[in-house]
Design an enzyme around this catalytic site. Structure first.
Site, PDB file in Angstrom:
ATOM      1  N   GLY A   1       0.830  -1.199   0.000  1.00 37.50           N
ATOM      2  CA  GLY A   1       0.000   0.000   0.000  1.00 37.50           C
ATOM      3  C   GLY A   1       0.861   1.244   0.000  1.00 37.50           C
ATOM      4  O   GLY A   1       0.463   2.291  -0.521  1.00 37.50           O
TER       5      GLY A   1
ATOM      6  N   PRO B   1       6.005 -21.965  -2.429  1.00 43.92           N
ATOM      7  CA  PRO B   1       5.461 -20.837  -1.670  1.00 43.92           C
ATOM      8  C   PRO B   1       6.571 -19.903  -1.193  1.00 43.92           C
ATOM      9  O   PRO B   1       7.627 -20.350  -0.745  1.00 43.92           O
ATOM     10  CB  PRO B   1       4.785 -21.502  -0.467  1.00 43.92           C
ATOM     11  CG  PRO B   1       4.602 -22.932  -0.842  1.00 43.92           C
ATOM     12  CD  PRO B   1       5.735 -23.252  -1.766  1.00 43.92           C
TER      13      PRO B   1
ATOM     14  N   GLY C   1       7.071 -15.738   0.732  1.00 46.91           N
ATOM     15  CA  GLY C   1       6.399 -14.649   1.427  1.00 46.91           C
ATOM     16  C   GLY C   1       7.237 -13.393   1.345  1.00 46.91           C
ATOM     17  O   GLY C   1       8.258 -13.351   0.652  1.00 46.91           O
ATOM     18  N   CYS C   2       6.786 -12.344   2.036  1.00 47.66           N
ATOM     19  CA  CYS C   2       7.466 -11.055   1.971  1.00 47.66           C
ATOM     20  C   CYS C   2       7.157 -10.270   3.236  1.00 47.66           C
ATOM     21  O   CYS C   2       6.001 -10.241   3.676  1.00 47.66           O
ATOM     22  CB  CYS C   2       6.989 -10.287   0.740  1.00 47.66           C
ATOM     23  SG  CYS C   2       7.745  -8.668   0.559  1.00 47.66           S
TER      24      CYS C   2
ATOM     25  N   GLU D   1      13.956 -10.065  -4.711  1.00 44.43           N
ATOM     26  CA  GLU D   1      14.519  -8.752  -4.342  1.00 44.43           C
ATOM     27  C   GLU D   1      14.695  -7.859  -5.570  1.00 44.43           C
ATOM     28  O   GLU D   1      14.457  -6.644  -5.497  1.00 44.43           O
ATOM     29  CB  GLU D   1      15.841  -8.924  -3.606  1.00 44.43           C
ATOM     30  CG  GLU D   1      15.762  -9.740  -2.308  1.00 44.43           C
ATOM     31  CD  GLU D   1      14.630  -9.322  -1.389  1.00 44.43           C
ATOM     32  OE1 GLU D   1      14.311  -8.117  -1.314  1.00 44.43           O
ATOM     33  OE2 GLU D   1      14.043 -10.214  -0.719  1.00 44.43           O
TER      34      GLU D   1
ATOM     35  N   HIS E   1      11.518  -6.192  -6.240  1.00 48.63           N
ATOM     36  CA  HIS E   1      11.257  -5.042  -5.365  1.00 48.63           C
ATOM     37  C   HIS E   1      11.842  -3.753  -5.955  1.00 48.63           C
ATOM     38  O   HIS E   1      11.267  -2.673  -5.800  1.00 48.63           O
ATOM     39  CB  HIS E   1      11.873  -5.263  -3.981  1.00 48.63           C
ATOM     40  CG  HIS E   1      10.984  -6.000  -3.022  1.00 48.63           C
ATOM     41  ND1 HIS E   1       9.740  -5.543  -2.661  1.00 48.63           N
ATOM     42  CD2 HIS E   1      11.168  -7.155  -2.326  1.00 48.63           C
ATOM     43  CE1 HIS E   1       9.189  -6.390  -1.788  1.00 48.63           C
ATOM     44  NE2 HIS E   1      10.030  -7.380  -1.576  1.00 48.63           N
TER      45      HIS E   1
HETATM   46 CO    CO Z   1       9.800  -8.967  -0.279  1.00 49.61          CO
END
Ligand code: CO
Length: 197
Positions: A23, A123, A125-126, A169, A172
């Site tokens: 967000g 799977p 995650g972050c 990464e 990102h």
């Molecule tokens: Co992440």
């Protein structure tokens, strides 16, 4: 200090706080490259230090990018210590996921090249979306090249889980989150089983 404008007033005035959450616009923009000559400088070293501290503070965290600390620059760190491997969770067995320990890696202005385009889906995650996971297809092996915190050229041929971390990464740094690449039907609350009891 030379290059004070590089990281901007938000860095020197406010320091770096908690990991930014989904967000936050900083997670959705393309990060800027660190300017030539700044890579080994005090500000970038301080940023890398903050990333490493945050990485190690977040239990189970194996990679973190500068945008996740609110700094829109092309920097990420990754580390997979042996002790984390010992408690890798089910369901996928560790050999299938190709999880192997690796020491701290730091990349400034990294570029990515795919070495083995076979896709593995497991799977992940972050920390910017804590408490959830989803299966994400990632390439088997990649080459990442860039600079380290000292401004020296560095490269890494990463495969298996390490390649997954690198691709996560690198995403990102482009404002891409794993939810953009996930198999959406596998998206799960990590505590769904406990919460159903
Ligand atoms: Co992440």
């Amino acid at each position: 200090m030379a290059g004070r404008g590089l990281l901007g007033a938000w860095w020197w005035a406010r320091g770096l706080g908690p990991v930014r959450q989904v967000g936050d616009p900083v997670l959705r923009g393309a990060a800027a490259p660190v300017a030539a000559g700044q890579a080994g400088g005090a500000e970038v070293r301080a940023l890398v230090g903050a990333l490493v501290r945050a990485l190690r503070r977040e239990e189970g965290c194996v990679g973190l990018s500068a945008p996740q600390l609110g700094v829109p620059l092309q920097v990420f760190v990754a580390e997979l210590p042996e002790r984390l491997l010992r408690r890798a969770p089910p369901p996928a067995p560790r050999p299938a996921r190709q999880m192997r320990a690796f020491p701290l890696r730091v990349f400034v202005n990294p570029t990515l090249r795919v070495l083995d385009a076979r896709l593995l889906s497991f799977p992940e995650g972050c920390r910017s979306l804590p408490g959830f996971s989803a299966a994400v297809p990632r390439y088997q092996a990649v080459l990442v090249e860039g600079l380290n915190e000292a401004g020296e050229e560095t490269s890494w041929e990463a495969s298996g889980w390490a390649a997954r971390i690198v691709q996560h990464e690198m995403d990102h740094l482009q404002g891409i989150l794993y939810i953009d690449r996930m198999d959406s039907k596998t998206f799960a609350n990590l505590r769904w089983a406990q919460l159903a009891e």
